[in-house]
Design a protein around this motif. Structure first.
Motif, PDB file in Angstrom:
ATOM      1  N   ILE A 186      43.409  31.771   1.661  1.00  0.00           N
ATOM      2  CA  ILE A 186      44.342  31.613   0.554  1.00  0.00           C
ATOM      3  C   ILE A 186      44.440  30.151   0.124  1.00  0.00           C
ATOM      4  N   LEU A 187      44.939  29.969  -1.079  1.00  0.00           N
ATOM      5  CA  LEU A 187      45.265  28.652  -1.616  1.00  0.00           C
ATOM      6  C   LEU A 187      46.771  28.685  -1.810  1.00  0.00           C
ATOM      7  N   TYR A 188      47.507  27.768  -1.187  1.00  0.00           N
ATOM      8  CA  TYR A 188      48.968  27.875  -1.198  1.00  0.00           C
ATOM      9  C   TYR A 188      49.659  26.518  -1.149  1.00  0.00           C
ATOM     10  N   PRO A 189      50.897  26.463  -1.678  1.00  0.00           N
ATOM     11  CA  PRO A 189      51.664  25.220  -1.612  1.00  0.00           C
ATOM     12  C   PRO A 189      52.277  25.059  -0.218  1.00  0.00           C
ATOM     13  N   THR A 190      52.269  23.839   0.286  1.00  0.00           N
ATOM     14  CA  THR A 190      52.834  23.568   1.609  1.00  0.00           C
ATOM     15  C   THR A 190      53.960  22.548   1.473  1.00  0.00           C
ATOM     16  N   ASP A 191      54.409  22.041   2.586  1.00  0.00           N
ATOM     17  CA  ASP A 191      55.442  21.010   2.606  1.00  0.00           C
ATOM     18  C   ASP A 191      54.884  19.641   2.239  1.00  0.00           C
ATOM     19  N   THR A 192      53.593  19.537   2.074  1.00  0.00           N
ATOM     20  CA  THR A 192      52.979  18.267   1.672  1.00  0.00           C
ATOM     21  C   THR A 192      52.189  18.492   0.377  1.00  0.00           C
ATOM     22  N   ILE A 193      50.928  18.845   0.490  1.00  0.00           N
ATOM     23  CA  ILE A 193      50.082  19.082  -0.676  1.00  0.00           C
ATOM     24  C   ILE A 193      49.616  20.536  -0.677  1.00  0.00           C
ATOM     25  N   TRP A 194      48.918  20.955  -1.739  1.00  0.00           N
ATOM     26  CA  TRP A 194      48.374  22.312  -1.754  1.00  0.00           C
ATOM     27  C   TRP A 194      47.321  22.421  -0.654  1.00  0.00           C
ATOM     28  N   GLY A 195      47.286  23.574  -0.001  1.00  0.00           N
ATOM     29  CA  GLY A 195      46.378  23.758   1.117  1.00  0.00           C
ATOM     30  C   GLY A 195      45.528  25.001   1.004  1.00  0.00           C
ATOM     31  N   ILE A 196      44.440  24.979   1.731  1.00  0.00           N
ATOM     32  CA  ILE A 196      43.606  26.158   1.931  1.00  0.00           C
ATOM     33  C   ILE A 196      44.007  26.682   3.297  1.00  0.00           C
ATOM     34  N   GLY A 197      44.272  27.977   3.389  1.00  0.00           N
ATOM     35  CA  GLY A 197      44.752  28.520   4.649  1.00  0.00           C
ATOM     36  C   GLY A 197      44.154  29.858   5.005  1.00  0.00           C
ATOM     37  N   GLN A 240      53.781  35.588  10.965  1.00  0.00           N
ATOM     38  CA  GLN A 240      54.038  35.680  12.402  1.00  0.00           C
ATOM     39  C   GLN A 240      52.961  35.043  13.285  1.00  0.00           C
ATOM     40  N   LYS A 241      52.114  34.226  12.692  1.00  0.00           N
ATOM     41  CA  LYS A 241      51.085  33.488  13.441  1.00  0.00           C
ATOM     42  C   LYS A 241      50.888  32.143  12.752  1.00  0.00           C
ATOM     43  N   PRO A 242      50.236  31.189  13.416  1.00  0.00           N
ATOM     44  CA  PRO A 242      49.925  29.923  12.755  1.00  0.00           C
ATOM     45  C   PRO A 242      48.962  30.152  11.584  1.00  0.00           C
ATOM     46  N   ILE A 243      49.124  29.319  10.568  1.00  0.00           N
ATOM     47  CA  ILE A 243      48.269  29.366   9.382  1.00  0.00           C
ATOM     48  C   ILE A 243      47.560  28.024   9.255  1.00  0.00           C
ATOM     49  N   VAL A 244      46.258  28.071   9.018  1.00  0.00           N
ATOM     50  CA  VAL A 244      45.508  26.837   8.780  1.00  0.00           C
ATOM     51  C   VAL A 244      46.077  26.169   7.532  1.00  0.00           C
ATOM     52  N   SER A 245      46.146  24.845   7.560  1.00  0.00           N
ATOM     53  CA  SER A 245      46.598  24.073   6.405  1.00  0.00           C
ATOM     54  C   SER A 245      45.703  22.858   6.266  1.00  0.00           C
ATOM     55  N   THR A 246      44.702  22.987   5.413  1.00  0.00           N
ATOM     56  CA  THR A 246      43.800  21.876   5.149  1.00  0.00           C
ATOM     57  C   THR A 246      43.815  21.607   3.655  1.00  0.00           C
ATOM     58  N   SER A 247      43.629  20.374   3.269  1.00  0.00           N
ATOM     59  CA  SER A 247      43.739  20.001   1.860  1.00  0.00           C
ATOM     60  C   SER A 247      42.828  20.840   0.966  1.00  0.00           C
ATOM     61  N   ALA A 248      43.309  21.109  -0.235  1.00  0.00           N
ATOM     62  CA  ALA A 248      42.612  21.977  -1.184  1.00  0.00           C
ATOM     63  C   ALA A 248      41.573  21.177  -1.966  1.00  0.00           C
ATOM     64  N   ASN A 249      40.517  20.801  -1.254  1.00  0.00           N
ATOM     65  CA  ASN A 249      39.424  20.047  -1.858  1.00  0.00           C
ATOM     66  C   ASN A 249      38.165  20.229  -1.024  1.00  0.00           C
ATOM     67  N   ILE A 250      37.051  19.823  -1.595  1.00  0.00           N
ATOM     68  CA  ILE A 250      35.789  19.761  -0.857  1.00  0.00           C
ATOM     69  C   ILE A 250      35.834  18.464  -0.046  1.00  0.00           C
ATOM     70  N   GLY A 294      35.505  14.972   1.407  1.00  0.00           N
ATOM     71  CA  GLY A 294      35.028  13.753   0.780  1.00  0.00           C
ATOM     72  C   GLY A 294      35.583  13.535  -0.618  1.00  0.00           C
ATOM     73  N   GLU A 295      36.101  14.589  -1.242  1.00  0.00           N
ATOM     74  CA  GLU A 295      36.708  14.450  -2.565  1.00  0.00           C
ATOM     75  C   GLU A 295      38.199  14.183  -2.405  1.00  0.00           C
ATOM     76  N   LYS A 296      38.823  13.704  -3.482  1.00  0.00           N
ATOM     77  CA  LYS A 296      40.253  13.404  -3.463  1.00  0.00           C
ATOM     78  C   LYS A 296      41.047  14.693  -3.244  1.00  0.00           C
ATOM     79  N   ALA A 297      42.045  14.632  -2.372  1.00  0.00           N
ATOM     80  CA  ALA A 297      42.918  15.784  -2.131  1.00  0.00           C
ATOM     81  C   ALA A 297      43.801  16.017  -3.351  1.00  0.00           C
ATOM     82  N   ALA A 298      44.003  17.271  -3.704  1.00  0.00           N
ATOM     83  CA  ALA A 298      44.854  17.629  -4.835  1.00  0.00           C
ATOM     84  C   ALA A 298      46.317  17.571  -4.412  1.00  0.00           C
ATOM     85  N   SER A 299      47.122  16.803  -5.139  1.00  0.00           N
ATOM     86  CA  SER A 299      48.550  16.716  -4.793  1.00  0.00           C
ATOM     87  C   SER A 299      49.369  17.776  -5.519  1.00  0.00           C
ATOM     88  N   CYS A 300      48.762  18.433  -6.505  1.00  0.00           N
ATOM     89  CA  CYS A 300      49.432  19.532  -7.199  1.00  0.00           C
ATOM     90  C   CYS A 300      48.357  20.531  -7.651  1.00  0.00           C
TER      91      CYS A 300
END
Length: 189
Positions: free
Chosen positions: A20-31, A126-136, A138-144
């Motif tokens: 999934i692609l989702y908003p987190t407490d920091t930046i948008w994440g891939i999870g 009910q389980k941990p979810i991966v939260s990695t920045s929504a980018n390829i 080496g590219e800039k992380a998306a803040s929105c």
């Protein structure tokens, strides 16, 4: 789409091994489901990320964190409870998590999210979810949402609708490593 339905769709996607692609407490994440090795591998491929780089997990509570971290020092749990800013802690030993999420030394980076959407998502899953920045990698992380590349958007199984219209304002979390012998190292402020 309302938030409840959005979370339900995201949870179903992860239960079925999707990402999934989702908003987190920091930046948008891939999870994805942090316990599903195949789903975790999909994220590594999508991001073109080095297999040597571990990824962060999100949970909804300290209690859930303790189910996946062995011998969590009480000071680390206190930091999680009291931190005003999103704070990721790297713990020495993890269990029940996909092996690829662990660093070479077996440690795991995990954060208790306090932001409403991601907290509810983690609670419902009910389980941990991966939260990695929504980018390829080496590219800039998306803040929105509007900064996320079409390549990333088109590569996930579900894109959350909540918080898409927010302006850039978030930044990455602080990262602290706390070993079982209470040695503390600040990785990122």
């Amino acid at each position: 789409m309302d938030t409840t339905e959005d979370i339900k769709n995201a949870v179903e996607t992860m239960k079925n091994g999707g990402i999934i692609l989702y908003p987190t407490d920091t930046i948008w994440g891939i999870g994805c489901d942090a316990t599903n090795s195949i789903a975790v591998e999909k994220i590594y491929k999508l991001k073109k990320r080095s297999s040597l780089k571990a990824m962060i997990c999100l949970v909804d509570s300290v209690e859930r964190l303790c189910r996946y971290v062995r011998n969590a020092p009480e000071v680390a749990l206190d930091i999680m409870r009291l931190a005003q800013k999103p704070t990721t802690i790297i713990f020495d030993e993890a269990s029940g998590i996909a092996e690829r999420l662990k660093a070479e030394d077996g440690s795991l980076a995990i954060r208790v999210t306090k932001e409403e959407f991601s907290k509810e998502l983690c609670y419902r899953f009910q389980k941990p979810i991966v939260s990695t920045s929504a980018n390829i990698s080496g590219e800039k992380a998306a803040s929105c949402f509007i900064e996320i590349s079409p390549e990333v958007i088109n590569s996930v199984d579900y894109v959350c609708y909540s918080r898409r219209d927010e302006k850039p304002s978030s930044s990455a979390s602080s990262v602290i490593k706390i070993s079982e012998n209470l040695e503390i190292t600040v990785i990122r402020e």
